[in-house]
Design an enzyme around this catalytic site. Sequence first.
Site, PDB file in Angstrom:
ATOM      1  N   SER A 101      -9.142  -6.671 -15.722  1.00  0.00           N
ATOM      2  CA  SER A 101      -8.699  -6.906 -14.564  1.00  0.00           C
ATOM      3  C   SER A 101      -9.886  -7.529 -14.225  1.00  0.00           C
ATOM      4  O   SER A 101     -10.565  -8.285 -14.402  1.00  0.00           O
ATOM      5  CB  SER A 101      -8.823  -6.216 -13.418  1.00  0.00           C
ATOM      6  OG  SER A 101      -8.277  -6.082 -12.544  1.00  0.00           O
ATOM      7  N   ASP A 151       3.291  -8.316 -12.619  1.00  0.00           N
ATOM      8  CA  ASP A 151       2.038  -7.509 -12.277  1.00  0.00           C
ATOM      9  C   ASP A 151       1.516  -8.906 -11.043  1.00  0.00           C
ATOM     10  O   ASP A 151       1.431  -9.700 -10.566  1.00  0.00           O
ATOM     11  CB  ASP A 151       0.902  -8.403 -13.460  1.00  0.00           C
ATOM     12  CG  ASP A 151      -0.915  -7.823 -12.946  1.00  0.00           C
ATOM     13  OD1 ASP A 151      -0.688  -7.222 -11.548  1.00  0.00           O
ATOM     14  OD2 ASP A 151      -1.428  -7.224 -13.887  1.00  0.00           O
ATOM     15  N   HIS A 182       0.948  -4.194 -13.326  1.00  0.00           N
ATOM     16  CA  HIS A 182      -1.436  -4.243 -13.735  1.00  0.00           C
ATOM     17  C   HIS A 182      -1.242  -3.144 -14.756  1.00  0.00           C
ATOM     18  O   HIS A 182      -2.841  -3.179 -14.936  1.00  0.00           O
ATOM     19  CB  HIS A 182      -1.464  -4.062 -12.108  1.00  0.00           C
ATOM     20  CG  HIS A 182      -3.166  -4.641 -12.245  1.00  0.00           C
ATOM     21  ND1 HIS A 182      -3.563  -6.057 -12.825  1.00  0.00           N
ATOM     22  CD2 HIS A 182      -4.219  -4.269 -12.522  1.00  0.00           C
ATOM     23  CE1 HIS A 182      -4.839  -5.936 -12.728  1.00  0.00           C
ATOM     24  NE2 HIS A 182      -4.796  -5.397 -12.523  1.00  0.00           N
TER      25      HIS A 182
END
Length: 201
Positions: A101, A151, A182
């Site tokens: 991320s 996601d 995610h």
Amino acid sequence: MTESYVFKEHPAQAAGAPTLALFHGTGGDENQFFALGRQLLPSARLIAPRGDVSEGGALRYFRRTGEGVYDMDDLRQRTDKMANFLRSVKTDGKLVGLGYSNGANILAAVMFAYPDLIDAAVLMHPLILWQPEPVEGLKDRKVLITAGRRDPICPAPQTQALADWFAAQGTETEVVWHEGGHEIVQAELVAAARFLSGQQV
């Protein structure tokens, strides 16, 4: 802005072993992937820097002004800072990165700006909101991108666009998808282990 970070380190277990730099996601810290790093690349020297930007108490590597809105000036400064930090800890072996991320984003940004620095990278759920300029020097690099097709934070088309950009630079690029969001799933970890096993020397 100093060039140092709070970081966690584990020494290499073999001569000439790579250095594996580990980058946490928003709200994580230097411990988030440390044990995973030892599992994925047991011989490596591990370096896990802690993000030095606080967003409501959640640690990150660069500022944003809203969800999916990056402070690009801050990102440029902190990309330079991270590159200088990585140069300072680099050893004779390969420098390999793994980020999730926000950690994947700073890792990718360093590769865009300093293509000679990182030999291979695992980018888990990256979100690159700008179109990088073409970069020379990534031709002999290797990138694994892992992502969820659903996601909500990192949309699949933008993930694919990033993979296409790396491929257009001549980077050996692989994308591993799962059908979720995610979250990191086992298939990503299996892919990362396989990918990193090829970076031993």
